[in-house]
Design a protein around this motif. Structure first.
Motif, PDB file in Angstrom:
ATOM      1  N   THR A   5       0.825  -1.209   0.000  1.00  0.00           N
ATOM      2  CA  THR A   5       0.000   0.000   0.000  1.00  0.00           C
ATOM      3  C   THR A   5       0.861   1.262   0.000  1.00  0.00           C
ATOM      4  OG1 THR A   5      -0.190  -0.111   2.409  1.00  0.00           O
ATOM      5  CG2 THR A   5      -1.966  -1.104   1.117  1.00  0.00           C
ATOM      6  N   ASN A   6       2.166   1.111  -0.177  1.00  0.00           N
ATOM      7  CA  ASN A   6       3.064   2.264  -0.204  1.00  0.00           C
ATOM      8  C   ASN A   6       3.024   2.992  -1.540  1.00  0.00           C
ATOM      9  OD1 ASN A   6       4.024   1.944   2.433  1.00  0.00           O
ATOM     10  ND2 ASN A   6       5.399   0.326   1.746  1.00  0.00           N
ATOM     11  N   ASN A   7       2.631   2.313  -2.589  1.00  0.00           N
ATOM     12  CA  ASN A   7       2.560   2.915  -3.916  1.00  0.00           C
ATOM     13  C   ASN A   7       1.105   3.256  -4.206  1.00  0.00           C
ATOM     14  OD1 ASN A   7       2.429   3.477  -6.651  1.00  0.00           O
ATOM     15  ND2 ASN A   7       3.922   1.920  -7.215  1.00  0.00           N
ATOM     16  N   GLU A   8       0.768   4.535  -4.128  1.00  0.00           N
ATOM     17  CA  GLU A   8      -0.622   4.977  -4.299  1.00  0.00           C
ATOM     18  C   GLU A   8      -1.217   4.549  -5.637  1.00  0.00           C
ATOM     19  OE1 GLU A   8      -0.680   9.179  -3.823  1.00  0.00           O
ATOM     20  OE2 GLU A   8      -0.237   9.089  -1.689  1.00  0.00           O
ATOM     21  N   ASP A   9      -0.401   4.511  -6.677  1.00  0.00           N
ATOM     22  CA  ASP A   9      -0.902   4.184  -8.012  1.00  0.00           C
ATOM     23  C   ASP A   9      -1.316   2.717  -8.157  1.00  0.00           C
ATOM     24  OD1 ASP A   9      -0.499   6.793  -8.808  1.00  0.00           O
ATOM     25  OD2 ASP A   9       1.498   6.388  -9.631  1.00  0.00           O
ATOM     26  N   ASN A  10      -0.736   1.841  -7.340  1.00  0.00           N
ATOM     27  CA  ASN A  10      -1.000   0.409  -7.485  1.00  0.00           C
ATOM     28  C   ASN A  10      -1.603  -0.243  -6.247  1.00  0.00           C
ATOM     29  OD1 ASN A  10       0.087   0.398 -10.091  1.00  0.00           O
ATOM     30  ND2 ASN A  10       2.159   0.179  -9.278  1.00  0.00           N
ATOM     31  N   SER A  11      -1.921   0.534  -5.221  1.00  0.00           N
ATOM     32  CA  SER A  11      -2.356  -0.075  -3.963  1.00  0.00           C
ATOM     33  C   SER A  11      -3.675  -0.836  -4.100  1.00  0.00           C
ATOM     34  CB  SER A  11      -2.434   0.945  -2.840  1.00  0.00           C
ATOM     35  OG  SER A  11      -3.346   1.964  -3.139  1.00  0.00           O
ATOM     36  N   LEU A  12      -4.643  -0.318  -4.854  1.00  0.00           N
ATOM     37  CA  LEU A  12      -5.914  -1.025  -5.005  1.00  0.00           C
ATOM     38  C   LEU A  12      -5.731  -2.349  -5.744  1.00  0.00           C
ATOM     39  CD1 LEU A  12      -8.491   1.801  -5.733  1.00  0.00           C
ATOM     40  CD2 LEU A  12      -8.194   0.479  -3.641  1.00  0.00           C
ATOM     41  N   GLU A  13      -4.869  -2.351  -6.764  1.00  0.00           N
ATOM     42  CA  GLU A  13      -4.591  -3.594  -7.491  1.00  0.00           C
ATOM     43  C   GLU A  13      -3.893  -4.602  -6.585  1.00  0.00           C
ATOM     44  OE1 GLU A  13      -3.871  -0.549  -8.662  1.00  0.00           O
ATOM     45  OE2 GLU A  13      -5.002  -0.372 -10.523  1.00  0.00           O
ATOM     46  N   SER A  14      -3.000  -4.129  -5.739  1.00  0.00           N
ATOM     47  CA  SER A  14      -2.288  -5.012  -4.822  1.00  0.00           C
ATOM     48  C   SER A  14      -3.238  -5.597  -3.780  1.00  0.00           C
ATOM     49  CB  SER A  14      -1.153  -4.243  -4.136  1.00  0.00           C
ATOM     50  OG  SER A  14      -0.396  -5.102  -3.330  1.00  0.00           O
ATOM     51  N   ILE A  15      -4.155  -4.791  -3.281  1.00  0.00           N
ATOM     52  CA  ILE A  15      -5.155  -5.275  -2.321  1.00  0.00           C
ATOM     53  C   ILE A  15      -6.028  -6.339  -2.974  1.00  0.00           C
ATOM     54  CG2 ILE A  15      -7.250  -4.622  -1.044  1.00  0.00           C
ATOM     55  CD1 ILE A  15      -5.822  -1.908  -0.514  1.00  0.00           C
ATOM     56  N   GLU A  16      -6.496  -6.079  -4.185  1.00  0.00           N
ATOM     57  CA  GLU A  16      -7.340  -7.040  -4.907  1.00  0.00           C
ATOM     58  C   GLU A  16      -6.578  -8.335  -5.177  1.00  0.00           C
ATOM     59  OE1 GLU A  16     -10.906  -8.389  -6.554  1.00  0.00           O
ATOM     60  OE2 GLU A  16     -10.522  -6.588  -5.392  1.00  0.00           O
ATOM     61  N   SER A  17      -5.320  -8.222  -5.533  1.00  0.00           N
ATOM     62  CA  SER A  17      -4.496  -9.405  -5.790  1.00  0.00           C
ATOM     63  C   SER A  17      -4.357 -10.251  -4.526  1.00  0.00           C
ATOM     64  CB  SER A  17      -3.111  -8.976  -6.286  1.00  0.00           C
ATOM     65  OG  SER A  17      -2.264 -10.076  -6.411  1.00  0.00           O
ATOM     66  N   CYS A  18      -4.113  -9.616  -3.396  1.00  0.00           N
ATOM     67  CA  CYS A  18      -3.986 -10.347  -2.130  1.00  0.00           C
ATOM     68  C   CYS A  18      -5.313 -10.979  -1.719  1.00  0.00           C
ATOM     69  CB  CYS A  18      -3.446  -9.439  -1.043  1.00  0.00           C
ATOM     70  SG  CYS A  18      -1.705  -9.058  -1.281  1.00  0.00           S
ATOM     71  N   LYS A  19      -6.402 -10.284  -1.947  1.00  0.00           N
ATOM     72  CA  LYS A  19      -7.730 -10.844  -1.665  1.00  0.00           C
ATOM     73  C   LYS A  19      -7.934 -12.100  -2.507  1.00  0.00           C
ATOM     74  CE  LYS A  19     -12.461  -9.896  -2.706  1.00  0.00           C
ATOM     75  NZ  LYS A  19     -13.332  -8.991  -3.425  1.00  0.00           N
ATOM     76  N   ASN A  20      -7.572 -12.029  -3.787  1.00  0.00           N
ATOM     77  CA  ASN A  20      -7.730 -13.182  -4.673  1.00  0.00           C
ATOM     78  C   ASN A  20      -6.847 -14.355  -4.244  1.00  0.00           C
ATOM     79  OD1 ASN A  20      -9.584 -11.774  -6.189  1.00  0.00           O
ATOM     80  ND2 ASN A  20      -8.090 -11.129  -7.713  1.00  0.00           N
ATOM     81  N   LYS A  21      -5.627 -14.059  -3.768  1.00  0.00           N
ATOM     82  CA  LYS A  21      -4.740 -15.117  -3.273  1.00  0.00           C
ATOM     83  C   LYS A  21      -5.339 -15.797  -2.048  1.00  0.00           C
ATOM     84  CE  LYS A  21      -0.447 -13.037  -4.874  1.00  0.00           C
ATOM     85  NZ  LYS A  21       0.790 -12.368  -4.462  1.00  0.00           N
ATOM     86  N   ALA A  22      -5.937 -15.009  -1.153  1.00  0.00           N
ATOM     87  CA  ALA A  22      -6.555 -15.580   0.047  1.00  0.00           C
ATOM     88  C   ALA A  22      -7.743 -16.465  -0.326  1.00  0.00           C
ATOM     89  CB  ALA A  22      -6.991 -14.463   0.998  1.00  0.00           C
ATOM     90  N   ILE A  23      -8.568 -16.008  -1.275  1.00  0.00           N
ATOM     91  CA  ILE A  23      -9.710 -16.803  -1.725  1.00  0.00           C
ATOM     92  C   ILE A  23      -9.232 -18.096  -2.365  1.00  0.00           C
ATOM     93  CG2 ILE A  23     -11.608 -16.895  -3.400  1.00  0.00           C
ATOM     94  CD1 ILE A  23     -11.981 -13.856  -2.893  1.00  0.00           C
ATOM     95  N   GLU A  24      -8.219 -17.997  -3.208  1.00  0.00           N
ATOM     96  CA  GLU A  24      -7.681 -19.186  -3.868  1.00  0.00           C
ATOM     97  C   GLU A  24      -7.135 -20.184  -2.841  1.00  0.00           C
ATOM     98  OE1 GLU A  24      -3.927 -20.207  -6.756  1.00  0.00           O
ATOM     99  OE2 GLU A  24      -5.047 -18.368  -7.158  1.00  0.00           O
ATOM    100  N   ALA A  25      -6.427 -19.666  -1.842  1.00  0.00           N
ATOM    101  CA  ALA A  25      -5.884 -20.537  -0.792  1.00  0.00           C
ATOM    102  C   ALA A  25      -7.011 -21.205  -0.004  1.00  0.00           C
ATOM    103  CB  ALA A  25      -4.986 -19.735   0.143  1.00  0.00           C
ATOM    104  N   TRP A  26      -8.053 -20.445   0.318  1.00  0.00           N
ATOM    105  CA  TRP A  26      -9.172 -21.011   1.081  1.00  0.00           C
ATOM    106  C   TRP A  26      -9.903 -22.081   0.286  1.00  0.00           C
ATOM    107  CZ3 TRP A  26     -10.734 -21.122   5.956  1.00  0.00           C
ATOM    108  CH2 TRP A  26     -11.980 -21.669   6.212  1.00  0.00           C
ATOM    109  N   ASN A  27     -10.137 -21.805  -0.973  1.00  0.00           N
ATOM    110  CA  ASN A  27     -10.926 -22.722  -1.802  1.00  0.00           C
ATOM    111  C   ASN A  27     -10.141 -23.944  -2.271  1.00  0.00           C
ATOM    112  OD1 ASN A  27     -13.250 -21.228  -1.549  1.00  0.00           O
ATOM    113  ND2 ASN A  27     -12.983 -20.158  -3.483  1.00  0.00           N
ATOM    114  N   ARG A  28      -8.818 -23.936  -2.131  1.00  0.00           N
ATOM    115  CA  ARG A  28      -8.011 -25.083  -2.528  1.00  0.00           C
ATOM    116  C   ARG A  28      -8.297 -26.249  -1.574  1.00  0.00           C
ATOM    117  NH1 ARG A  28      -3.198 -22.756  -3.335  1.00  0.00           N
ATOM    118  NH2 ARG A  28      -2.838 -22.668  -1.106  1.00  0.00           N
ATOM    119  N   ARG A  29      -8.489 -27.413  -2.143  1.00  0.00           N
ATOM    120  CA  ARG A  29      -8.761 -28.621  -1.350  1.00  0.00           C
ATOM    121  C   ARG A  29      -7.750 -29.698  -1.718  1.00  0.00           C
ATOM    122  NH1 ARG A  29     -11.455 -25.218   0.992  1.00  0.00           N
ATOM    123  NH2 ARG A  29     -13.638 -25.396   1.489  1.00  0.00           N
TER     124      ARG A  29
END
Length: 78
Positions: free
Chosen positions: A48-72
């Protein structure tokens, strides 16, 4: 990604996406809502240190967490 979270693999409970901003940084993870279960993914920390890319980075991390949770263990792609 707006993928739906699968139920908890341990108790079949509802899963939620969590986020917290502490002095050590911003972290996103998924966990079971059942307080007696405690299942959760690791935390993903967006940049979140780079204002231009912080929203994309947050979304990417959210997607990684979802992928990790849904992996079986029985996923054919693992």
């Amino acid at each position: 990604m707006s993928e739906e979270l699968k139920p908890c693999p341990f108790c079949d409970g509802k899963a939620v996406i969590k986020a917290v901003n502490k002095n050590y940084g911003f972290t996103i993870w998924c966990q079971c809502k059942d307080e007696n279960c405690g299942a959760r993914t690791v935390g993903y920390c967006p940049d979140t240190n780079n204002e231009d890319n912080s929203l994309e980075s947050i979304e990417s991390c959210k997607n990684k967490a979802i992928e990790a949770w849904n992996r079986r263990a029985n996923n054919e792609t693992d």
